[in-house]
Design an enzyme around this catalytic site. Structure first.
Site, PDB file in Angstrom:
ATOM      1  CB  THR A  14      -3.446  -7.864   3.350  1.00 36.91           C
ATOM      2  OG1 THR A  14      -2.413  -7.725   3.242  1.00 36.91           O
ATOM      3  CG2 THR A  14      -3.426  -8.042   1.942  1.00 36.91           C
ATOM      4  CG  ASP A  15      -0.146  -5.228   7.991  1.00 40.70           C
ATOM      5  OD1 ASP A  15       0.031  -6.661   7.266  1.00 40.70           O
ATOM      6  OD2 ASP A  15       0.787  -5.241   7.734  1.00 40.70           O
ATOM      7  CB  THR A  34       0.414  -3.513  -4.683  1.00 39.21           C
ATOM      8  OG1 THR A  34       0.449  -4.880  -4.878  1.00 39.21           O
ATOM      9  CG2 THR A  34       1.957  -3.538  -3.708  1.00 39.21           C
ATOM     10  CE  LYS A  78      -1.118 -10.591   6.428  1.00 39.20           C
ATOM     11  NZ  LYS A  78      -0.438  -8.836   5.861  1.00 39.20           N
TER      12      LYS A  78
END
Lengths: 445, 151
Positions: free
Chosen positions: A176-177, A100, A255
């Site tokens: 980010t995934d 984003t 993550k």
């Protein structure tokens, strides 16, 4: 998706999101701006923004009427800041591939606008103009979960060409995934980095005042503009507070939380550097220095073998799955074993024994690597007899390498080398993904 | 000023009533809605907030003003009272049905028209009063009346 009657009413009335409409039914009369339809909510319901700013859902039942009052103005023009180059500031190339940070949503039309011009981004984050002269590239925009080696190949070439074009450093913004898979892939694909390559994004989207996007981006650009690091790293919040960002090595990052700002952690490693709220860089551990471009230019080596699987060993696992991968033509398998690198190998339930299946796969030339689902720590095939047997079969124990990094590494190795070479190189360090010493302060960092 | 002067300029005025509901949880998470002050402080979080275009599409002038002041905010986190949703580290949970079951009869009692579909939305506040820089708000019902002194 709208129900058929709504879709028809919109089409015949020439109505689209952002237009002012009048909705009338037996029960109510509502005037306001038609909002974009989301996946949430019933298909027979329209969302209208009232004059007071609130949105309401109105059901388009039999007898309902929808009239166009006024056409909307479409996607608004986004303001632009002055983006003249400033003398003396380093050039940083920003490669947007999603997330984003580099986009703005227009709530009225639901349209996403990419901030491709430096001036548009500088309007949003004016502080960047004091750090670097920005060049912006947007080869594609993708949901991070959709990323594949095709996109990694494009990005790797983009990074090499940015350094070739004189960039001091490169920042990549993305969702980010799959960020840590991407950072690992670039770590193997790029050689002789002439400067830092910093990947960043946001855990809380940039359309909210509390977003982590702005601070993450400032810190990432600062590192790209000024540090002498010659590695791929992920720059995100160190804690939940907006007071420090952390640069984590691309092959060691993971993550570790679905939503927190500080989700990305170094595993079996220490952060490379921190950037504080005054954008001061503090180096924290040993790192590879950027290569002087007079000595060597950054090159990309993007061949990749996608037929490599990552499987997790767990109770009740049916090892015939391994045969399936073999039949499907897979060339590599990374196992996330339990503990030190274990799999069911001595159970009395014959249908759960892995050994013959692993042996069969390796006979077909499949390279098999062993990592641990503990993530932290090192696999070791010498502690238990069974693990020695697994290792003797030919399964490669991958030291303290993360399972996801091992997956990417084996795919890259098989794309660029023979299976024998790939097998030999899998447990050998090439992009700081493996260390032979584990220090005591590398756990739960 | 006599009452007629207000009439002559067409003045109208409304009142906004805020009422916290005595529900067992907060509206968008499972924290207790009670401000007990009994929970132990388990941490502090420092945040900066900036003006962004909200769902109304414009950057709010007052929001811009707050940002220009370069303020940062420290939030104290208490066991039981604050979770990741409160500190803007987790998306909201399902809306509290208990709260909705209170709101709907009130709407009915005042003869209001309940909307067909609830649309939770964000209302920007960058004065630091909320770690997410917005309040999550839902319009449940409109119009209606209360009879006061026979009117």
């Amino acid at each position: 998706m709208y129900s058929e009657p709504i879709a028809r009413a919109l089409e015949s009335g020439g109505i689209s999101s952002g237009d002012v409409v009048l909705f009338e039914s037996e029960k109510q009369r509502v005037e306001g701006e038609l909002m974009p339809k989301t996946e949430v909510g019933r298909p027979d319901t329209l969302v209208i923004k009232l004059g007071n700013g609130y949105n309401v859902g109105v059901r388009y039942a039999k007898g309902a009427k929808l009239k166009l009052v006024k056409k909307g103005t479409g996607v608004p023009k986004f303001p632009v800041a002055d983006a003249k180059s400033k003398q003396g500031l380093p050039k940083v190339t920003l490669v947007y591939i999603g997330g984003t940070i580099g986009s703005k949503i227009d709530y009225k039309t639901g349209g996403v606008h990419m901030l491709i011009k430096p001036g548009e981004l500088l309007y949003e984050v004016p502080e960047l103009a004091e750090i670097a002269n920005l060049e912006i590239k947007n080869p594609f925009s993708i949901d991070s979960a959709d990323i594949s080696y095709y996109e990694w190949q494009t990005v790797a070439k983009e990074v090499a060409s940015a350094f070739g074009g004189g960039a001091r450093g490169v920042v990549i913004t993305m969702g980010t995934d799959a960020m840590h898979y991407t950072s690992a892939a670039l770590s193997f694909m790029l050689k002789d980095l002439n400067g830092p390559v910093v990947i960043t994004g946001a855990q809380r989207s940039s359309d909210r005042g509390s977003s982590d996007a702005f601070f993450n981006l400032k810190c990432a650009v600062k590192l790209a503009a000024e540090s002498d690091i010659g590695e791929i790293g992920i720059c995100m919040h160190r804690t939940s507070s907006d007071d420090e960002c952390m640069l984590t090595r691309g092959t060691r990052a993971r993550k570790m939380h679905t939503s927190r700002r500080d989700a990305f952690r170094p595993i079996n490693d220490r952060p490379i550097a921190f950037v504080d709220e005054k954008l001061r860089i503090r180096y924290n551990s040993d790192y590879s220095k950027a290569v002087d471009r007079k000595e060597a230019r950054t090159t990309s080596h993007t061949k990749f073998e996608p037929k490599v699987a990552l499987i997790q060993s767990h109770p009740n696992f049916d090892p015939e799955i391994i045969d399936l991968y073999a039949r499907k033509g897979y060339r590599g398998i990374i196992i996330e074993g339990t503990g030190l690198g274990n799999i069911p190998g001595s159970t009395q339930h014959k249908d759960m024994l892995w050994m013959s299946h692993l042996e069969g796969a390796m006979k077909k030339g499949i390279v098999i690597g062993m990592t641990s689902q503990c993530l932290y720590g090192r696999v070791n095939s010498n502690v238990y007899r069974l693990l020695r047997l697994i290792s003797n079969l030919g399964v490669v124990y991958c030291e303290d390498m993360l399972p996801e990094t091992a997956l990417v590494k084996l795919s890259w190795l098989l794309g660029n080398h023979t299976p024998e070479e790939a097998r030999r190189m899998l447990p050998v360090q090439i992009a700081r993904e493996i260390k032979d010493r584990s220090e005591t302060d590398e756990f739960l960092v | 000023m006599a009452i007629d002067d207000y009439k002559s300029i067409g003045f109208m005025c409304g009142i906004e009533i805020h009422q916290r509901l005595a529900t067992s949880t907060k509206l968008f998470c499972s924290c207790t809605a009670e401000i007990s002050g009994k929970g132990r402080e388990i941490g502090r979080i420092r945040r900066r907030q900036r003006a962004v275009a909200g769902e109304l599409g414009k950057v709010d002038r007052s929001a811009e003003f707050e940002e220009e002041r370069e303020r940062d905010f420290t939030y104290r986190v208490f066991r039981g009272n604050s979770c990741l949703v409160d500190v803007d580290e987790e998306p909201p949970h399902e809306m509290s049905m208990e709260a909705l079951r209170i709101a709907l009869p009130i709407a009915r009692a005042m003869g209001m028209r309940v909307v067909d579909e609830l649309q939770p939305m964000r209302k920007g506040v960058v004065d630091g009063s909320d770690p997410s820089a917005f309040q999550r708000t839902v319009l449940v019902a409109m119009d209606g009346s209360i009879t006061v002194n026979g009117k």
